[in-house]
Design an enzyme around this catalytic site. Structure first.
Site, PDB file in Angstrom:
ATOM      1  N   GLU A 289      16.592  27.803 -13.176  1.00 19.11           N
ATOM      2  CA  GLU A 289      16.786  28.452 -11.884  1.00 19.11           C
ATOM      3  C   GLU A 289      16.431  27.493 -10.745  1.00 19.11           C
ATOM      4  OE1 GLU A 289      12.971  30.265 -10.317  1.00 19.11           O
ATOM      5  OE2 GLU A 289      13.975  31.885 -11.379  1.00 19.11           O
TER       6      GLU A 289
ATOM      7  N   ASP B 152      21.072  32.878 -14.267  1.00 23.09           N
ATOM      8  CA  ASP B 152      20.987  32.554 -12.840  1.00 23.09           C
ATOM      9  C   ASP B 152      21.072  31.061 -12.598  1.00 23.09           C
ATOM     10  OD1 ASP B 152      18.473  32.174 -13.981  1.00 23.09           O
ATOM     11  OD2 ASP B 152      17.367  33.165 -12.377  1.00 23.09           O
TER      12      ASP B 152
END
Length: 414
Positions: free
Chosen positions: A99, A160
């Site tokens: 991320e 993500d």
């Protein structure tokens, strides 16, 4: 695909900066290119009616650039191999997480033109990622490494990070073209194809939790994380690749946002961290479904939702995104008593406070949602909160900087 813009002419000052960056970083001059969409040029138009901070663009740009320098000094560091960079997350799980690598790539590609090192840093982040492939799909990034750059906590991916990395590579193609040492567009295509095959539920077209999930584990395969619903990314994949599959993915997520808001948060618009049973009747996850007893509440994942939905509304003008973002913005303004410092760090979906303190991570994303609402004074309060605030940690500071890039009209689409 957007019409190409002519690159700005490089005067003596700009050339000197490029030469200096090449010398310091050991990067061949041919590898550095002037960006097509330099920071503060505001070439990416937002839809009519999108609000901007009343301080004006120059002041907003200055505040954003200033915080970028702070963020860069604190979190963007060399990795274990020459020419590689990583974002120092120092979480409880790992020194580096995928991320954070995605955040770093988004930030550096949008700061090009302000930071002469931006392309070299972006390329170093990308090289680090390529050196840490997921053991499930090698085109994706293994989600966590320790200080010595060794994989920890499993070598699979998190959705993500995968999505932000793919989108950032498309932006790199927009900024610098793909004719240099890294073919950004080809790399983006590889990652997007891997996301499609490994991170999207084939039946619902909703993103899964990562490439570690498959149909053999239906409880996880039919679950999704609201902060991974990156509507603008899906839109960018569809337009840049000319692939209508991603329009279907976009629509599936828009439909689920509307369903979750109307069914479980009609007065707040809040989304839970995790949603389960997406193949039948989607609902908030039970406590401790994956991470914590807050998994079914608006907590440390869903706190990014107002930014993700809000920036899509500002850039695309999609009424579905605008309506969802406005619902969130109007609720939080009332809940916080029109005071940015009163935004709390977690809520149940009915608006009940679960963590009674203020934090940058939860407050900053609401500023992005406020840009597509109609209350200029509320946006200005949120902007002042961000511009005058100090630092927190990797997570809060990264989300704050990305929110500032969005609110200051420095976000880009491929």
């Amino acid at each position: 695909m957007q019409q190409a813009h002519a690159r700005p002419r490089r005067g003596g000052k700009r050339l000197a900066l490029v030469l200096a960056a090449a010398a310091v970083l050991g990067v061949p001059l041919a590898a550095l290119a002037a960006p097509n969409y330099p920071f503060a040029s505001h070439r990416q138009a937002y839809v009519a009616g999108t609000l901007s901070p009343s301080v004006g663009r120059a002041a907003a740009d200055q505040s954003t650039a200033s915080f970028y320098r702070t963020w860069k000094q604190r979190y963007l560091v060399p990795a274990c191999k020459a020419g590689e960079y990583r974002v120092k997350a120092s979480t409880a799980d790992a020194y580096v997480v995928s991320e954070g690598q995605g955040y770093g790539m988004l930030i550096t590609v949008m700061m090009a033109g302000n930071d002469p090192d931006a392309q070299a840093l972006f390329d170093g982040l990308h090289r680090y990622n390529r050196g840490h492939p997921s053991n499930q799909n090698p085109a994706l990034l293994a989600w966590a490494q320790d200080v010595n750059c060794k994989n920890v906590a499993g070598a699979d991916s998190a959705t993500d990070g995968d999505l932000d990395i793919a989108y950032a590579l498309l932006l790199a193609d927009l900024q610098w073209g793909s004719g240099g040492s890294i073919n950004y567009l080809a790399e983006a295509r590889k990652v997007i194809a891997a996301i499609r095959s490994s991170n999207v539920n084939a039946n619902t077209k909703l993103v899964t939790l990562g490439d570690w999930v498959d149909s053999g584990s239906p409880n996880y395969y039919n679950a999704t994380r609201s902060s991974d619903w990156m509507l603008g990314h899906f839109r960018g994949f569809a337009s840049k690749l000319g692939d209508s599959y991603w329009t279907g993915v976009l629509d599936a997520h828009q439909n689920l946002i509307a369903k979750m808001q109307s069914s479980y948060a009609p007065n707040t618009g809040l989304l839970p961290d995790f949603i389960v049973n997406t193949n039948t009747t989607a609902k908030p996850a039970p406590a401790n479904f994956l991470e914590a007893d807050t998994d079914g509440w608006y907590s440390w994942n869903a706190g990014r939702v107002p930014w993700r939905i809000g920036i899509d509304a500002a850039v695309s003008g999609d009424s579905r995104s605008r309506n969802a973002a406005r619902k969130l913005s109007q609720w939080i303004k009332v809940k916080a008593g029109n005071n940015a410092n009163n935004v709390r760090s977690g809520y149940k979906l009915d608006g009940t406070v679960t963590e009674n303190y203020n934090s940058t991570f939860f407050t900053a994303p609401f500023a992005v949602a406020a840009t597509v609402d109609t209350d200029q004074a509320w946006l200005d309060k949120l902007w002042t909160y961000m511009a005058n605030g100090g630092t927190s940690d990797y997570y809060g500071d990264s989300v704050k900087l990305l929110s500032m890039l969005a609110v200051s009209n420095n976000w880009l689409k491929p």
